[in-house]
Write an enzyme that holds these catalytic residues in place. Structure first.
Site, PDB file in Angstrom:
ATOM      1  CG  HIS A   1      -9.630   4.073  -0.692  1.00  0.00           C
ATOM      2  ND1 HIS A   1     -10.355   4.856   0.127  1.00  0.00           N
ATOM      3  CD2 HIS A   1      -8.794   4.693  -1.360  1.00  0.00           C
ATOM      4  CE1 HIS A   1      -9.517   6.222  -0.037  1.00  0.00           C
ATOM      5  NE2 HIS A   1      -8.658   5.887  -0.900  1.00  0.00           N
TER       6      HIS A   1
ATOM      7  CB  SER B   1      -7.930   9.351  -1.447  1.00  0.00           C
ATOM      8  OG  SER B   1      -7.177   8.396  -0.648  1.00  0.00           O
TER       9      SER B   1
ATOM     10  CD  GLU C   1      -2.794   1.289  -0.022  1.00  0.00           C
ATOM     11  OE1 GLU C   1      -3.137   2.124  -0.518  1.00  0.00           O
ATOM     12  OE2 GLU C   1      -3.430   0.109  -0.299  1.00  0.00           O
ATOM     13  CD  GLU C   2       0.501   3.754   2.621  1.00  0.00           C
ATOM     14  OE1 GLU C   2       0.838   4.477   1.565  1.00  0.00           O
ATOM     15  OE2 GLU C   2      -0.634   3.824   3.265  1.00  0.00           O
TER      16      GLU C   2
ATOM     17  CG  ASP D   1     -12.029   2.638   2.397  1.00  0.00           C
ATOM     18  OD1 ASP D   1     -11.003   2.368   2.154  1.00  0.00           O
ATOM     19  OD2 ASP D   1     -12.051   3.983   1.803  1.00  0.00           O
TER      20      ASP D   1
END
Length: 721
Positions: free
Chosen positions: A698, A591, A186-187, A666
């Protein structure tokens, strides 16, 4: 003149479905392979090919044909669904394809199964067991095996013996082998969890144990049920998963752990190979230090090759590029990009020393190909709104040479020899084009593009009914409060200016690492707004991606302040335009853009009359470790920064109309962000509107959800702007 509707925007046939995706030059040198949306289903991708001799495009393999060869398919696992969401991969059918090293086979990962296509015979064959789902399917370097992950374990399928061989056996529950953990995907944008050595003798892989992460319950609210999902979500300031790095000698299955950590809570940022040694990038928990190590897989002994530091944070990249000399016994020779001077530039490492190959204003974004004499890189040296391909000579005898001609945004793919390039190109006036560039190393002229495919807006084109109403956006710049240059993209509605001027929607993202303002074919959402009578302003505030370190730095330690001031500066530009009504300015984002919508409404109520916040962050303590701590540090060490960055600290400033939209399943920006915001607004008796979507994640990408929410958005702005 037809008006673009929300329903048409999200219906079949896709308005721009013929655009080649993931193009590759086939190993035979005579074909270009690419993915393309099916004309009858925008959510299915098929594999096409172009014969370079005949210039003929033809469907090669359809997703339906592969599904027929598969027979019954198992339901996607929760882990697979989560990975698709993190990759923002929402289409089905053939979403990836991989040529074998010798070019004789094609690997098609479809619906969790590995399917092989033998190019000579056209035979399709499933090699993974029926009723199972696999992820991260890849050929071994010699093409004799296919590796994949299933049920937390790593497997190798021996193609010569038609036999599946388990490589690990302790996976399951909180433990997984060969898969990237949540934070990495994800990051860090690292989706790989295993890495073959170039000679195929070694296989490095991660062993992730999520048990140190406290288990919390997430409620996925569907239309007719509530699913309680136990989730080990690493909240800011809390413990991360334990990520070990192991390396296996494939022949003997002997396994050794690689001691990459300096501190126990370090991140495993990147893994690769430098010749026969394992290249490991270790990032400190505060993300201000990045070390590159080279480990001997035989002994586990490591050597630190370089260290990057930053007073703010280190941006990760995929630009470590071994050179041929790295295969020998001497010091490794490789290319690397660094922001040590404040801009991302290319460096050559040899004999333990670094030599800069680019300098000055601009960025090197990607290293696509290199040998001992030259490198092919993407980036910009004139304006950040364009991306080009450059040739860089490794002896430093000349400045980088731009190889792509046309102004705009270029996304090139280079062949194995570095002599031919497939270039996906677009600009504000060119929807899309696929060019073939034939390079002459060291030449002084730019490459002459040979157009392979072009999106022509002819009468038969799906978008042709809307061409007359199409408005070309314009690019411009203005100065931030500290003098740095901000780039914007402005789209003005066509037609006569109404009394008082047009209303304008500020379409914002505003978060770090993302760039919206480019010289490329703009999203059709802008045309939708314009054809409904709204101007649209997009502005890349300080903190946005593809710029210098000092451009990002203002958000370090506190989010949602410098970014808002820059967006307000954009509205001052609007106030000076004769066609704009400065009293009718709205803001919309998703977001981080949803977070920015809230902060704009609350910090600048005199500017923004109405806003739509989609899947917004409200409190950063509810977001994950790697992303949040990169900018705000640990909550225990920066409580004031977290407080000032929280939407809930600014509620008293809300005066305009607000619509909050969130998916009720989400797993990225948890629905809790909005429920806390709902309650806080209610406790202050502040009016707002809301829309929640049962079962939606999301991205809110489902067709019916997309049509409903954008019609809702147009209705909201119609009532309040």
């Amino acid at each position: 003149m037809a008006e673009l509707s929300v329903e048409r925007l999200f219906s079949d046939p896709p308005l721009f479905g013929a655009l080649p995706q993931s193009p590759q030059l086939a190993p035979d040198g005579n074909h270009v392979a690419y993915l393309r949306q099916a004309p009858d289903d925008r959510e299915r991708l098929d594999l096409w090919r172009l014969n370079l001799e005949t210039a003929r495009h033809e469907p090669w393999i359809t997703g339906d044909a592969v599904l027929a060869a598969l027979g019954e398919v198992a339901e996607a696992t929760a882990e697979e669904k989560a990975e698709r969401e993190r990759r923002r991969q929402f289409a089905g059918g053939i979403t990836r394809y991989l040529f074998s090293p010798d070019g004789s086979r094609l690997l098609l990962p479809v619906e969790g199964a590995a399917v092989l296509l033998t190019l000579e015979t056209g035979e399709l064959r499933r090699i993974t067991p029926p009723g199972t789902r696999q992820t991260d399917m890849r050929f071994s370097p010699d093409g004799a095996s296919v590796t994949y992950v299933r049920g937390g374990n790593l497997y190798r399928y021996d193609l010569t013996r038609d036999e599946e061989l388990p490589l690990t056996s302790d996976g399951g529950g909180p433990v997984s082998n060969g898969s990237a953990d949540f934070i990495a995907q994800e990051e860090m944008h690292r989706f790989e969890g295993y890495w073959w050595s170039p000679d195929g003798q070694w296989l490095a892989y991660t062993r992730v144990d999520e048990s140190p992460v406290a288990e919390s319950l997430r409620y996925e609210i569907q239309a007719d049920a509530i699913t309680v999902v136990p989730q080990r979500y690493p909240y800011a300031g809390a413990v991360n998963a334990d990520v070990r790095l192991l390396v296996m000698r494939v022949a003997s299955r002997e396994v050794r752990e690689i001691p990459y950590r300096v501190e126990q809570d370090d991140y495993l940022a990147r893994v690769g190979w430098l010749g026969g040694r394992l290249a490991v990038q270790r990032q400190s928990r505060n993300q201000q230090v990045l070390d590159l190590f080279a480990f001997d897989p035989e002994t586990g002994d490591g050597e630190r090759l370089l260290t990057e530091t930053s007073p703010t944070w280190i941006n990760l990249h995929d630009n470590l590029r071994p050179l041929d000399a790295s295969a020998g016994d001497g010091p490794p020779q490789f290319l690397w990009t660094s922001e040590r001077t404040g801009c991302s530039h290319l460096y050559l490492y040899e004999e333990g020393e670094a030599r800069a190959l680019t300098a000055g204003e601009g960025r090197v974004n990607g290293v696509l190909w290199a040998d001992g004499q030259r490198a092919l890189v993407t980036g910009w040296f004139e304006t950040p709104t364009e991306q080009h391909l450059y040739e860089v000579l490794l002896d430093g005898s000349a400045a980088p040479r731009r190889l792509t001609r046309d102004p705009g945004w270029h996304e090139p793919v280079v062949d194995r020899d570095g002599l031919r390039v497939l270039d996906r190109f677009g600009s504000l006036t060119v929807p899309a084009r696929l060019d073939l560039l034939t390079l002459t190393p060291g030449a002084t002229h730019t490459a002459e593009p040979h157009v392979l495919w072009e999106e022509r807006l002819e009468p038969a084109h799906p978008y042709s009914p809307f061409v007359k109403a199409h408005v070309t956006p314009e690019l411009g710049t203005l100065a931030a409060e500290d003098g740095q240059q901000l780039h914007y993209r402005l789209t003005r509605p066509a037609g006569t200016v109404p009394e008082g001027g047009f209303p304008v929607i500020v379409h914002v993202y505003g978060g770090p690492g993302v760039q919206r303002v480019r010289n490329e074919w703009a999203p059709l959402l802008l045309q939708l707004f314009c054809q409904h009578g709204y101007g649209v302003l997009e502005l890349d505030n300080r903190g946005s991606g593809n710029r210098e370190r000092r451009f990002e730095a203002p958000m370090h330690g506190c989010l949602g302040h410098a970014e808002v001031r820059d967006q307000v500066a954009g509205t001052r530009l609007l106030a000076g335009l004769s066609w704009v009504n400065p009293r009718r300015i709205g803001v919309f984002g998703h977001s981080y853009g949803g977070y920015m919508t809230l902060m704009c409404l609350m910090q600048a109520p005199e500017v923004f009359k109405a806003g739509v916040a989609v899947a917004p962050v409200s409190e950063w303590e509810l977001y994950d470790t790697h992303y949040t701590e990169r900018y705000l540090g640990m909550p225990q060490e920066n409580p004031e920064g977290y407080r000032a960055s929280s939407v809930l600290s600014h509620l008293d400033g809300l005066a305009g109309r607000l619509l909050i939209v969130h998916g009720m399943a989400d797993d990225n920006v948890l629905f809790t962000h909005s429920t806390r915001l709902f309650r806080a607004l209610q406790s202050r008796m502040l009016p707002f509107e809301m829309m929640t979507y049962p079962g939606a994640k999301h991205a809110l990408q489902e067709r019916d959800v997309s049509i409903h929410r954008f019609n809702l958005l147009l209705d909201f702005f119609g009532r309040h702007l």
